[in-house]
Scaffold this motif. Sequence first.
Motif, short mmCIF file in Angstrom:
data_model
loop_
_atom_site.label_atom_id
_atom_site.label_comp_id
_atom_site.label_asym_id
_atom_site.label_seq_id
_atom_site.Cartn_x
_atom_site.Cartn_y
_atom_site.Cartn_z
N ASP A 1 0.82 -1.36 -0.08
CA ASP A 1 -0.03 -0.11 0.20
C ASP A 1 0.72 1.12 0.08
O ASP A 1 0.59 2.11 -0.70
CB ASP A 1 -0.75 -0.02 1.16
N ARG B 1 2.29 1.88 -3.52
CA ARG B 1 1.07 2.16 -4.21
C ARG B 1 0.91 3.60 -4.08
O ARG B 1 0.62 4.33 -5.13
CB ARG B 1 -0.09 1.09 -4.27
N ARG B 2 0.68 4.26 -3.04
CA ARG B 2 0.51 5.45 -2.67
C ARG B 2 1.63 6.42 -3.34
O ARG B 2 1.44 7.28 -3.70
CB ARG B 2 0.15 5.77 -1.16
#
Length: 483
Positions: A223, A226-227
């Motif tokens: 995550d 991805r951010r």
Amino acid sequence: MTAARPSAHVLLAALCVGIAAANVARFSLIGLGTSAGLLLVVEIAGIGATRLWLVAATILLIGWWWGSARLDALDRSVLLGRVDTAERSRLVVTGPARASRFELRLPARTVRFGTLRFSEAVLLELPLGRAPPQGAVIDAITTVRLPRPKAHGFDERTWLRHQGVHVVLRADRWRMVGRRGGLGGVADRIRAALAGSIATGLHGERRAVVQGIVLGDEQALSDHLRRRFRASGLYHLLAVSGQNVALVAAGALALAWLAGVPRWLGQLAALAAIGAYVLAVGAQPSVVRAGVSGALVSLAWLAARATDRWYFLLLGALVLLAWNPYDLLDAGFQLSFAAVAAIFLAVPRLTSVLEGYPVHRKLAAAIAVSVACGVFTAPILWFQFHSVPLLTVPANAAAEPAVAPLLYLAFTAALVSALFPPAAAAVAWLNGWCAAYLAACARLFGGLPGAQVQSGRGLVVLLLLAGACAYAWRRWLSSPPST
């Protein structure tokens, strides 16, 4: 060779607009007949309308009717009337599993629910653990639930409905009883072969980046990373684009040339390669658009016709909208077509401006594409995600040297894996450094303070600064040179 006539563009655009109009209001078959009758009266009476515009209006109405019929079909659901009921079901898994904190979620299609036999797209939820592979046919006792309501700015229920999914099926256990056949089965086998060969021997983040860029599957990314990709303006790399399709076609043509086969046979091989790649990646708006354009380029060469990029872009939009008019509301559709329009309209002008500066040609092209796409897609990003990356230009300029090599090495690894598997690991190892470099670019630019605007106040400040810079730039260009 001649390109498509302007009238063809007008008629194709009218059809696309008509289909898209169904998202605003539905149009019935009776309305189509009435409207067509009125247009016929106008034609007979000769009331100041050219024949082209009458034909365009008729095609727009036909598109409107078709779009309405498709939306009615997508909105129909057998399972929506059976919420909170449980039955033994048979489902076909149509995509890869995505793991959340509490469950696995998979796109699937129900073919049997209790004694009912029908076909309906659903979202399948399973406990964390082993997931059925894409293409698996499974049996399970499922409970019908409604999708999650709107929360934290995301309306999952509406998002799923736009894909023809109206319910969630939950199951505690499942049993695989077979695999699907037909074209879907072919797509499953191609995807599995690519996923297993493009990153042979790679693990963790490097493997996830390669699979994300080549197959558009970013689920293995953390995550946090991805951010960072999103904040840096590099998230588009994780959506399969025209560059991927162009490299697939170029690779097929290069292999045909090395084999000494005629050019027409190479173009047929390029068509087959594009079709296989689109099947493997799935029906993402960007890859379908690029696949349609790439296929039409090969067909234009075979038919000795000139290529027309705007005509191809409209055909790509038509294919997507004709199948699912809700795609018009999808962020991926909007970003993909806005970026291509930016490349067509703004990149040539920006490139000509940069020619007067001591900037390398490839770097100038990367800057022009980044600036144009960043400006054209910024309103969509704000509307859809309430954030706009500010470092798109330097991030993409830094990442650009590694993108094409990563794709080349990934497809080379897949080819080598089929011919000499031990060498595929060496190619993939080399490609792992490209993946590591792109991940480092995302972390560097996405982690800087102010990498993206996420507040209304920040957006206002950004617009004021952009306006001031544009005004100063125009004044500087218009001022006479000093002597």
